[in-house]
Design a protein around this motif. Structure first.
Motif, mmCIF file in Angstrom:
data_model
loop_
_atom_site.group_PDB
_atom_site.id
_atom_site.type_symbol
_atom_site.label_atom_id
_atom_site.label_comp_id
_atom_site.label_asym_id
_atom_site.label_seq_id
_atom_site.Cartn_x
_atom_site.Cartn_y
_atom_site.Cartn_z
ATOM 1 N N ALA A 91 0.831 -1.202 0.000
ATOM 2 C CA ALA A 91 0.000 0.000 0.000
ATOM 3 C C ALA A 91 0.866 1.253 0.000
ATOM 4 O O ALA A 91 1.969 1.268 0.566
ATOM 5 N N PHE A 92 0.340 2.280 -0.657
ATOM 6 C CA PHE A 92 0.971 3.607 -0.634
ATOM 7 C C PHE A 92 -0.128 4.645 -0.456
ATOM 8 O O PHE A 92 -1.160 4.591 -1.130
ATOM 9 N N THR A 93 0.080 5.587 0.454
ATOM 10 C CA THR A 93 -0.874 6.659 0.698
ATOM 11 C C THR A 93 -0.149 7.989 0.766
ATOM 12 O O THR A 93 0.891 8.110 1.420
ATOM 13 N N SER A 94 -0.700 8.982 0.067
ATOM 14 C CA SER A 94 -0.211 10.355 0.155
ATOM 15 C C SER A 94 -1.338 11.211 0.675
ATOM 16 O O SER A 94 -2.420 11.278 0.075
ATOM 17 N N VAL A 101 2.513 17.110 4.218
ATOM 18 C CA VAL A 101 2.264 16.008 3.288
ATOM 19 C C VAL A 101 2.822 14.749 3.935
ATOM 20 O O VAL A 101 4.026 14.660 4.207
ATOM 21 N N GLU A 102 1.952 13.791 4.201
ATOM 22 C CA GLU A 102 2.384 12.535 4.791
ATOM 23 C C GLU A 102 2.335 11.430 3.746
ATOM 24 O O GLU A 102 1.307 11.228 3.101
ATOM 25 N N SER A 103 3.452 10.737 3.562
ATOM 26 C CA SER A 103 3.536 9.623 2.625
ATOM 27 C C SER A 103 3.771 8.340 3.413
ATOM 28 O O SER A 103 4.692 8.272 4.236
ATOM 29 N N ILE A 104 2.930 7.345 3.169
ATOM 30 C CA ILE A 104 2.999 6.090 3.911
ATOM 31 C C ILE A 104 3.201 4.931 2.943
ATOM 32 O O ILE A 104 2.459 4.798 1.962
ATOM 33 N N PHE A 129 6.578 2.416 6.922
ATOM 34 C CA PHE A 129 7.107 3.645 7.472
ATOM 35 C C PHE A 129 6.327 4.835 6.923
ATOM 36 O O PHE A 129 5.671 4.762 5.873
ATOM 37 N N SER A 130 6.386 5.923 7.670
ATOM 38 C CA SER A 130 5.697 7.158 7.312
ATOM 39 C C SER A 130 6.712 8.288 7.201
ATOM 40 O O SER A 130 7.618 8.416 8.035
ATOM 41 N N LEU A 131 6.566 9.105 6.155
ATOM 42 C CA LEU A 131 7.392 10.294 5.968
ATOM 43 C C LEU A 131 6.485 11.521 6.015
ATOM 44 O O LEU A 131 5.526 11.619 5.241
ATOM 45 N N LEU A 132 6.773 12.442 6.916
ATOM 46 C CA LEU A 132 5.969 13.648 7.070
ATOM 47 C C LEU A 132 6.805 14.854 6.685
ATOM 48 O O LEU A 132 7.842 15.125 7.287
#
Length: 309
Positions: A91-94, A101-104, A129-132
């Protein structure tokens, strides 16, 4: 043996519930109106349960016309694999909200047990992991000397778990996409943003009204510490295994209209419109959500037959 497994399952379920229910009561995870078509995004135990390779792309534009409102892009893919009972997913979520902007990116693993001939139980875990990213230039700063605001980014791990009990006509699941609590902006003493654990309970039933019409009521409960519980109730009808239409209500938040079309056995497209029932509705023109789903056969099931859930 099946009775023994059922008792163990119940104990695990109650233990899991007791650990999290006291902690959960502000939406932080992405919100979807058409959650019933993309359950794997909130419950890793759903991975592989459709018995085919299922790929979904979903876009949501919330509170249109309101500057900085949430905008979400979600992509998921999951399938059973050659090992009996095992399902895998990616899964990928923006998620864009105001200056962030959070990218998971995450992966799901599930294992399915046949409790009876008609009843199945799935356990799932999620890792990623999550990138904020935080961009203060999108804020109106009246006194920038009050504290240090700078372009910055943060990362954190994700660990989620879930249960999913289902038959051919009903289901319910309990999950949390991330059990870890993360604090951002630790170096800024004036303000610290804490990402809490979100808990989801989902349930639904499919009623065969006649050979051409099925009805599916569903409910989703979402809860996180520090906010009232969010309750989504929906009813969708499936006509001739092709056309889907329905209504949904989010308690004290929105009413929604949903529509979908099964183009063929492999492709489905869906749309939802939310009308905001809160005072915030005076400043936006609603929310739009669209998804596209592709499904392909696997070695476990060569032919794909459309399913309601």
């Amino acid at each position: 043996m099946k009775i023994y497994i059922s008792k163990i399952t119940l104990l695990l379920f109650l233990g899991f519930l007791s650990q999290v229910v006291h902690r959960v009561q502000a939406q932080q995870d992405s919100q979807f109106t058409q959650y019933m078509y993309n359950t794997v995004s909130i419950n890793p135990a759903y991975a592989g349960t459709r018995e085919s390779l299922s790929i979904i792309g979903l876009y949501r534009n919330q509170w249109v016309g309101l500057e900085g409102a949430p905008e979400t892009l979600n992509f998921t893919a999951h399938s059973p694999v050659g090992i009996q009972g095992v399902g895998l997913g990616l899964a990928f979520t923006s998620d864009k909200i105001g200056p962030t902007v959070e990218s998971i990116v995450s992966a799901d693993f599930s294992y399915n047990l046949n409790l009876t001939e008609k009843l199945k139980l799935s356990f799932g875990i999620k890792g990623g992991f999550s990138l904020l990213d935080f961009d203060p230039s999108k804020l109106v700063i009246y006194n920038p000397n009050d504290y240090d605001l700078a372009l910055d980014n943060y990362s954190s791990p994700i660990v989620g778990v879930g249960f999913y009990l289902h038959s051919k006509t009903w289901y319910f699941g309990l999950s949390t996409p991330n059990i870890l609590e993360t604090e951002y902006y630790d170096e800024v003493q004036v303000s610290t943003a804490t990402e809490k654990m979100n808990l989801y309970f989902i349930a639904g039933y499919v009623a065969q009204l006649n050979p051409r019409l099925k009805l599916k009521p569903a409910v989703l409960l979402k809860s996180v510490q520090g906010a009232p519980m969010a309750i989504d109730v929906s009813v969708n009808a499936l006509l001739k295994e092709r056309i889907t239409f329905g209504l949904a209500y989010r308690l004290d938040a929105a009413v929604s209209a949903l529509a979908g079309f099964q183009i063929d056995n492999n492709i489905m497209i869906g749309y939802a419109y939310d009308y905001d029932t809160t005072p915030l509705g005076n400043y936006n023109s609603g929310s739009h959500e669209i998804f596209l789903r592709f499904e392909l056969g696997t070695r476990l099931r060569a032919k794909v037959n459309p399913r309601f859930f």
